[in-house]
Scaffold this motif. Structure first.
Motif, PDB file in Angstrom:
ATOM      1  N   ALA A  73       0.835  -1.199   0.000  1.00  0.00           N
ATOM      2  CA  ALA A  73       0.000   0.000   0.000  1.00  0.00           C
ATOM      3  C   ALA A  73       0.872   1.253   0.000  1.00  0.00           C
ATOM      4  O   ALA A  73       0.574   2.216  -0.718  1.00  0.00           O
ATOM      5  CB  ALA A  73      -0.919   0.002   1.220  1.00  0.00           C
ATOM      6  N   TYR A  74       1.958   1.251   0.765  1.00  0.00           N
ATOM      7  CA  TYR A  74       2.860   2.399   0.783  1.00  0.00           C
ATOM      8  C   TYR A  74       3.560   2.558  -0.568  1.00  0.00           C
ATOM      9  O   TYR A  74       3.780   3.666  -1.038  1.00  0.00           O
ATOM     10  CB  TYR A  74       3.889   2.269   1.903  1.00  0.00           C
ATOM     11  CG  TYR A  74       3.293   2.542   3.255  1.00  0.00           C
ATOM     12  CD1 TYR A  74       3.150   3.840   3.708  1.00  0.00           C
ATOM     13  CD2 TYR A  74       2.859   1.517   4.072  1.00  0.00           C
ATOM     14  CE1 TYR A  74       2.598   4.111   4.938  1.00  0.00           C
ATOM     15  CE2 TYR A  74       2.300   1.774   5.310  1.00  0.00           C
ATOM     16  CZ  TYR A  74       2.166   3.076   5.732  1.00  0.00           C
ATOM     17  OH  TYR A  74       1.613   3.335   6.947  1.00  0.00           O
ATOM     18  N   MET A  75       3.913   1.449  -1.204  1.00  0.00           N
ATOM     19  CA  MET A  75       4.576   1.515  -2.495  1.00  0.00           C
ATOM     20  C   MET A  75       3.650   2.113  -3.554  1.00  0.00           C
ATOM     21  O   MET A  75       4.066   2.981  -4.335  1.00  0.00           O
ATOM     22  CB  MET A  75       5.033   0.113  -2.924  1.00  0.00           C
ATOM     23  CG  MET A  75       5.822   0.104  -4.215  1.00  0.00           C
ATOM     24  SD  MET A  75       6.463  -1.514  -4.635  1.00  0.00           S
ATOM     25  CE  MET A  75       4.958  -2.411  -4.951  1.00  0.00           C
ATOM     26  N   VAL A  76       2.399   1.696  -3.575  1.00  0.00           N
ATOM     27  CA  VAL A  76       1.442   2.240  -4.540  1.00  0.00           C
ATOM     28  C   VAL A  76       1.192   3.714  -4.262  1.00  0.00           C
ATOM     29  O   VAL A  76       1.149   4.534  -5.189  1.00  0.00           O
ATOM     30  CB  VAL A  76       0.129   1.430  -4.508  1.00  0.00           C
ATOM     31  CG1 VAL A  76      -0.963   2.114  -5.297  1.00  0.00           C
ATOM     32  CG2 VAL A  76       0.369   0.024  -5.025  1.00  0.00           C
ATOM     33  N   TYR A  77       1.050   4.083  -2.993  1.00  0.00           N
ATOM     34  CA  TYR A  77       0.825   5.480  -2.642  1.00  0.00           C
ATOM     35  C   TYR A  77       1.981   6.364  -3.098  1.00  0.00           C
ATOM     36  O   TYR A  77       1.775   7.424  -3.690  1.00  0.00           O
ATOM     37  CB  TYR A  77       0.609   5.619  -1.134  1.00  0.00           C
ATOM     38  CG  TYR A  77       0.462   7.054  -0.692  1.00  0.00           C
ATOM     39  CD1 TYR A  77      -0.741   7.732  -0.864  1.00  0.00           C
ATOM     40  CD2 TYR A  77       1.523   7.734  -0.121  1.00  0.00           C
ATOM     41  CE1 TYR A  77      -0.880   9.050  -0.470  1.00  0.00           C
ATOM     42  CE2 TYR A  77       1.399   9.067   0.270  1.00  0.00           C
ATOM     43  CZ  TYR A  77       0.187   9.702   0.095  1.00  0.00           C
ATOM     44  OH  TYR A  77       0.056  11.015   0.465  1.00  0.00           O
ATOM     45  N   GLU A  78       3.213   5.935  -2.816  1.00  0.00           N
ATOM     46  CA  GLU A  78       4.377   6.719  -3.199  1.00  0.00           C
ATOM     47  C   GLU A  78       4.524   6.782  -4.721  1.00  0.00           C
ATOM     48  O   GLU A  78       4.958   7.804  -5.259  1.00  0.00           O
ATOM     49  CB  GLU A  78       5.650   6.137  -2.573  1.00  0.00           C
ATOM     50  CG  GLU A  78       5.699   6.270  -1.069  1.00  0.00           C
ATOM     51  CD  GLU A  78       5.756   7.710  -0.612  1.00  0.00           C
ATOM     52  OE1 GLU A  78       6.305   8.565  -1.335  1.00  0.00           O
ATOM     53  OE2 GLU A  78       5.236   7.988   0.484  1.00  0.00           O
ATOM     54  N   THR A  79       4.159   5.732  -5.421  1.00  0.00           N
ATOM     55  CA  THR A  79       4.210   5.742  -6.885  1.00  0.00           C
ATOM     56  C   THR A  79       3.231   6.763  -7.447  1.00  0.00           C
ATOM     57  O   THR A  79       3.582   7.548  -8.334  1.00  0.00           O
ATOM     58  CB  THR A  79       3.912   4.343  -7.444  1.00  0.00           C
ATOM     59  OG1 THR A  79       4.875   3.416  -6.926  1.00  0.00           O
ATOM     60  CG2 THR A  79       3.970   4.335  -8.955  1.00  0.00           C
ATOM     61  N   PHE A  80       2.002   6.744  -6.949  1.00  0.00           N
ATOM     62  CA  PHE A  80       1.012   7.710  -7.428  1.00  0.00           C
ATOM     63  C   PHE A  80       1.395   9.138  -7.063  1.00  0.00           C
ATOM     64  O   PHE A  80       1.176  10.064  -7.840  1.00  0.00           O
ATOM     65  CB  PHE A  80      -0.378   7.379  -6.901  1.00  0.00           C
ATOM     66  CG  PHE A  80      -1.014   6.214  -7.601  1.00  0.00           C
ATOM     67  CD1 PHE A  80      -0.769   5.925  -8.923  1.00  0.00           C
ATOM     68  CD2 PHE A  80      -1.910   5.399  -6.918  1.00  0.00           C
ATOM     69  CE1 PHE A  80      -1.369   4.867  -9.568  1.00  0.00           C
ATOM     70  CE2 PHE A  80      -2.522   4.342  -7.548  1.00  0.00           C
ATOM     71  CZ  PHE A  80      -2.245   4.058  -8.884  1.00  0.00           C
ATOM     72  N   ALA A  81       1.989   9.321  -5.894  1.00  0.00           N
ATOM     73  CA  ALA A  81       2.423  10.666  -5.492  1.00  0.00           C
ATOM     74  C   ALA A  81       3.535  11.159  -6.414  1.00  0.00           C
ATOM     75  O   ALA A  81       3.572  12.335  -6.783  1.00  0.00           O
ATOM     76  CB  ALA A  81       2.898  10.651  -4.046  1.00  0.00           C
TER      77      ALA A  81
END
Length: 61
Positions: free
Chosen positions: A49-57
């Motif tokens: 979840a953190y990886m996807v969030y940071e990717t989208f950011a």
């Protein structure tokens, strides 16, 4: 004949488990205080979840 996907599920679990250990190493290196270490345990468990969030950011910027 039954379709046995147990080996595929075990492989995915192994990759997720290695990801947890890798995330713990990364987040523990970033932590400086006691509460940051506790938060690193949480982040390690939910690293996708953190990886996807940071990717989208990063894509948004």
């Amino acid at each position: 004949m039954g379709n046995n996907n147990a080996s595929a599920a075990a492989g995915g679990g192994a990759i997720y488990g290695l990801g947890i250990f890798g995330a713990w190493v990364y987040y523990f290196q970033q932590a400086d205080a006691f509460w940051e270490y506790l938060y690193a345990v949480f982040q390690g468990l939910f690293w996708p979840a953190y990886m996807v969030y940071e990717t989208f950011a990063a894509l948004h910027a």
